[in-house]
Design an enzyme around this catalytic site. Structure first.
Site, PDB file in Angstrom:
ATOM      1  N   TYR A  19       0.820  -1.218   0.000  1.00  0.00           N
ATOM      2  CA  TYR A  19       0.000   0.000   0.000  1.00  0.00           C
ATOM      3  C   TYR A  19       0.857   1.274   0.000  1.00  0.00           C
ATOM      4  O   TYR A  19       0.835   2.053  -0.950  1.00  0.00           O
ATOM      5  CB  TYR A  19      -0.939  -0.060   1.211  1.00  0.00           C
ATOM      6  CG  TYR A  19      -1.663   1.221   1.531  1.00  0.00           C
ATOM      7  CD1 TYR A  19      -2.313   1.966   0.541  1.00  0.00           C
ATOM      8  CD2 TYR A  19      -1.715   1.697   2.847  1.00  0.00           C
ATOM      9  CE1 TYR A  19      -2.984   3.138   0.846  1.00  0.00           C
ATOM     10  CE2 TYR A  19      -2.386   2.851   3.162  1.00  0.00           C
ATOM     11  CZ  TYR A  19      -3.014   3.568   2.166  1.00  0.00           C
ATOM     12  OH  TYR A  19      -3.675   4.727   2.476  1.00  0.00           O
ATOM     13  N   GLY A  44       1.563  -7.744  -1.150  1.00  0.00           N
ATOM     14  CA  GLY A  44       1.497  -6.692  -2.165  1.00  0.00           C
ATOM     15  C   GLY A  44       0.885  -7.179  -3.470  1.00  0.00           C
ATOM     16  O   GLY A  44       0.534  -8.352  -3.617  1.00  0.00           O
ATOM     17  N   ASN A 100       9.913 -11.296  10.033  1.00  0.00           N
ATOM     18  CA  ASN A 100       9.756 -10.363   8.913  1.00  0.00           C
ATOM     19  C   ASN A 100      10.315  -8.974   9.206  1.00  0.00           C
ATOM     20  O   ASN A 100      10.851  -8.318   8.319  1.00  0.00           O
ATOM     21  CB  ASN A 100       8.282 -10.247   8.519  1.00  0.00           C
ATOM     22  CG  ASN A 100       7.790 -11.508   7.842  1.00  0.00           C
ATOM     23  OD1 ASN A 100       8.601 -12.337   7.407  1.00  0.00           O
ATOM     24  ND2 ASN A 100       6.490 -11.681   7.763  1.00  0.00           N
ATOM     25  N   THR A 125       6.882   3.255  12.995  1.00  0.00           N
ATOM     26  CA  THR A 125       5.477   3.391  13.392  1.00  0.00           C
ATOM     27  C   THR A 125       5.318   4.077  14.736  1.00  0.00           C
ATOM     28  O   THR A 125       6.201   3.978  15.608  1.00  0.00           O
ATOM     29  CB  THR A 125       4.833   1.993  13.486  1.00  0.00           C
ATOM     30  OG1 THR A 125       3.533   2.123  14.079  1.00  0.00           O
ATOM     31  CG2 THR A 125       5.634   1.050  14.374  1.00  0.00           C
ATOM     32  N   TYR A 149       4.049  -5.771  17.138  1.00  0.00           N
ATOM     33  CA  TYR A 149       4.333  -4.980  15.942  1.00  0.00           C
ATOM     34  C   TYR A 149       5.273  -3.832  16.326  1.00  0.00           C
ATOM     35  O   TYR A 149       6.343  -3.643  15.727  1.00  0.00           O
ATOM     36  CB  TYR A 149       3.007  -4.459  15.371  1.00  0.00           C
ATOM     37  CG  TYR A 149       3.146  -3.411  14.313  1.00  0.00           C
ATOM     38  CD1 TYR A 149       3.862  -3.660  13.150  1.00  0.00           C
ATOM     39  CD2 TYR A 149       2.546  -2.152  14.472  1.00  0.00           C
ATOM     40  CE1 TYR A 149       3.983  -2.681  12.172  1.00  0.00           C
ATOM     41  CE2 TYR A 149       2.669  -1.181  13.503  1.00  0.00           C
ATOM     42  CZ  TYR A 149       3.383  -1.445  12.352  1.00  0.00           C
ATOM     43  OH  TYR A 149       3.496  -0.473  11.387  1.00  0.00           O
ATOM     44  N   LYS A 153       9.345  -3.147  15.358  1.00  0.00           N
ATOM     45  CA  LYS A 153       9.775  -1.908  14.674  1.00  0.00           C
ATOM     46  C   LYS A 153      10.803  -1.167  15.538  1.00  0.00           C
ATOM     47  O   LYS A 153      11.771  -0.594  15.028  1.00  0.00           O
ATOM     48  CB  LYS A 153       8.564  -1.013  14.388  1.00  0.00           C
ATOM     49  CG  LYS A 153       7.631  -1.564  13.316  1.00  0.00           C
ATOM     50  CD  LYS A 153       8.191  -1.323  11.925  1.00  0.00           C
ATOM     51  CE  LYS A 153       7.249  -1.766  10.836  1.00  0.00           C
ATOM     52  NZ  LYS A 153       7.702  -1.400   9.501  1.00  0.00           N
ATOM     53  N   PHE A 177       1.873   7.578  11.964  1.00  0.00           N
ATOM     54  CA  PHE A 177       0.680   7.315  12.747  1.00  0.00           C
ATOM     55  C   PHE A 177      -0.254   6.540  11.806  1.00  0.00           C
ATOM     56  O   PHE A 177       0.197   5.579  11.208  1.00  0.00           O
ATOM     57  CB  PHE A 177       0.183   8.628  13.376  1.00  0.00           C
ATOM     58  CG  PHE A 177       1.088   9.011  14.542  1.00  0.00           C
ATOM     59  CD1 PHE A 177       2.452   9.268  14.339  1.00  0.00           C
ATOM     60  CD2 PHE A 177       0.624   9.026  15.837  1.00  0.00           C
ATOM     61  CE1 PHE A 177       3.319   9.540  15.404  1.00  0.00           C
ATOM     62  CE2 PHE A 177       1.487   9.296  16.916  1.00  0.00           C
ATOM     63  CZ  PHE A 177       2.821   9.557  16.690  1.00  0.00           C
ATOM     64  N   GLY A 300      -3.498  -5.116  22.679  1.00  0.00           N
ATOM     65  CA  GLY A 300      -2.330  -4.362  22.215  1.00  0.00           C
ATOM     66  C   GLY A 300      -2.630  -2.938  21.781  1.00  0.00           C
ATOM     67  O   GLY A 300      -1.703  -2.185  21.488  1.00  0.00           O
TER      68      GLY A 300
END
Ligand code: UDP
Length: 341
Positions: A19, A44, A100, A125, A149, A153, A177, A300
């Protein structure tokens, strides 16, 4: 950077079929960069990759393959979008996220180190912050993620710091964000499978309407948590138009190539909207009543994420210009409607 200078620069974009990555590839090509995309197409879409870019189907777990691409491409910089992104899934399958987002990320840095590529713009993020007391959140806030997540990051940001110190790879980490919306060309938009993000799900529910056989009737949009300590009890997020977001990437790349200085920037609109406010804005934009039901909190999720994005404005000269909630939703709606025809 003038168009002429940019056209001499080669950029590798990981996750360029996704995206945000596909929107970035388009803007990089528009700006005159020579772009190569690596993407394993697990999430993707090949059709989303700009025809001006070179495409290599590859998983970032393939270190030898990556080294080969890096050697051949002689890239001036990398833009790293590839990774796992769903907060809810990260709480169920953290191993996938470590692989990943951290292990594959390190492969990328290794391939860059071996090929002598010294610049990377990283898609980080707001989830790295967790639930900070200080709102709006500055980049200096303590990093204390509430989901895996965000943890992964944050770990990659740590890897970036180490690779800068030890191997001289300069980086810019962009902490986004909530990205949403679609490019004005109508050719690119947000299409995850499964879709977990609020705005596309709200639009999907709007498209389902109240028709008797509508899937939305039987499986309406769920509001995850209505008992948060916020004015209407639902989570508040800071939504940013993908077009504004990718513009900031090009400015960050330019900054990095000119100054060679590592840094971290928040990218957002600086305004928060609750889940209920998003639903009612989407009802106005679409003219449809959106069916939903109140549901339990999603594990979370921090209650409020609103950015202080003054640093990106000051240092990069960036300004979000498409990021009113109405414009974000209207652009996403236009794209989603074109897909459903
Ligand atoms: N959300 C929701 N229902 C959904 C999907 C999301 O209520 O079906 C909420 C979610 O709990 C969060 C906000 O919408 O408070 C934005 O979630 P999204 O997954 O879009 O982005 P995130 O903030 O997790 O990056």
């Amino acid at each position: 950077m003038s168009l002429n200078e940019a056209s001499k620069k080669a950029v590798l974009v990981t996750g360029g079929a996704g995206y945000i990555g596909s929107h970035a590839v388009k803007v990089l090509c528009d700006s005159g960069f020579t772009v190569t995309v690596v993407d394993n197409l697990s999430a993707g879409h090949l059709a989303a990759v700009d025809v001006r870019a070179r495409f290599e189907e590859m998983d970032l777990g393939d270190l030898a393959g990556l080294c080969d691409v890096m050697e051949r491409g002689r890239f001036d910089a990398v833009m790293h979008f590839a990774g796992s992104i769903e907060v809810g899934l990260s709480m169920k399958e953290p191993d996938l996220f470590f692989r990943n987002n951290v292990v594959c990320g390190q492969n990328l840095l290794e391939a860059m180190r071996r090929a002598g590529c010294g610049n990377i713009v990283f898609s980080s993020t707001a989830a790295v912050y967790g639930s900070p007391k200080q709102v709006p959140i500055p980049e200096t806030a303590r990093l204390f993620p509430t989901n895996y997540y965000g943890v992964t990051k944050m770990l990659f940001e740590e890897l970036l710091k180490s690779y800068e110190v030890f191997y001289g790879i300069n980086y810019i980490a962009l902490r986004y964000f909530n990205a949403a919306g679609a490019d004005s060309s109508g050719n690119l938009g947000e299409a995850h499978d499964p879709e977990t993000h609020l705005i596309p799900l709200v639009l999907r529910a709007a498209a389902g309407g109240f028709a008797a056989d509508s899937p939305a009737k039987t499986a309406p949009l769920k509001i995850f948590g209505t008992d948060y300590d916020t004015p209407d009890g639902t989570c508040i997020r800071d939504y940013i138009h993908v077009t504004d977001l990718v513009k900031a990437h090009v400015l960050a790349l330019d900054y990095l190539l000119r100054n060679g200085k590592s840094d971290v920037f928040n990218l957002a609109n600086g305004k928060g909207f609750s889940v209920r406010e998003v639903i009612s804005a989407a009802e106005k934009v679409t003219g449809k009543k959106i069916p939903y039901k109140d549901a339990a909190r999603r594990e979370g999720d921090p209650p409020v994420l609103i950015a202080d994005c003054s640093k990106a404005k000051k240092v990069l000269g960036w300004e979000p210009v498409h990021s009113s909630l109405e414009e974000i939703i209207a652009s996403a709606h236009k794209w989603h409607s074109s897909q459903n025809r």
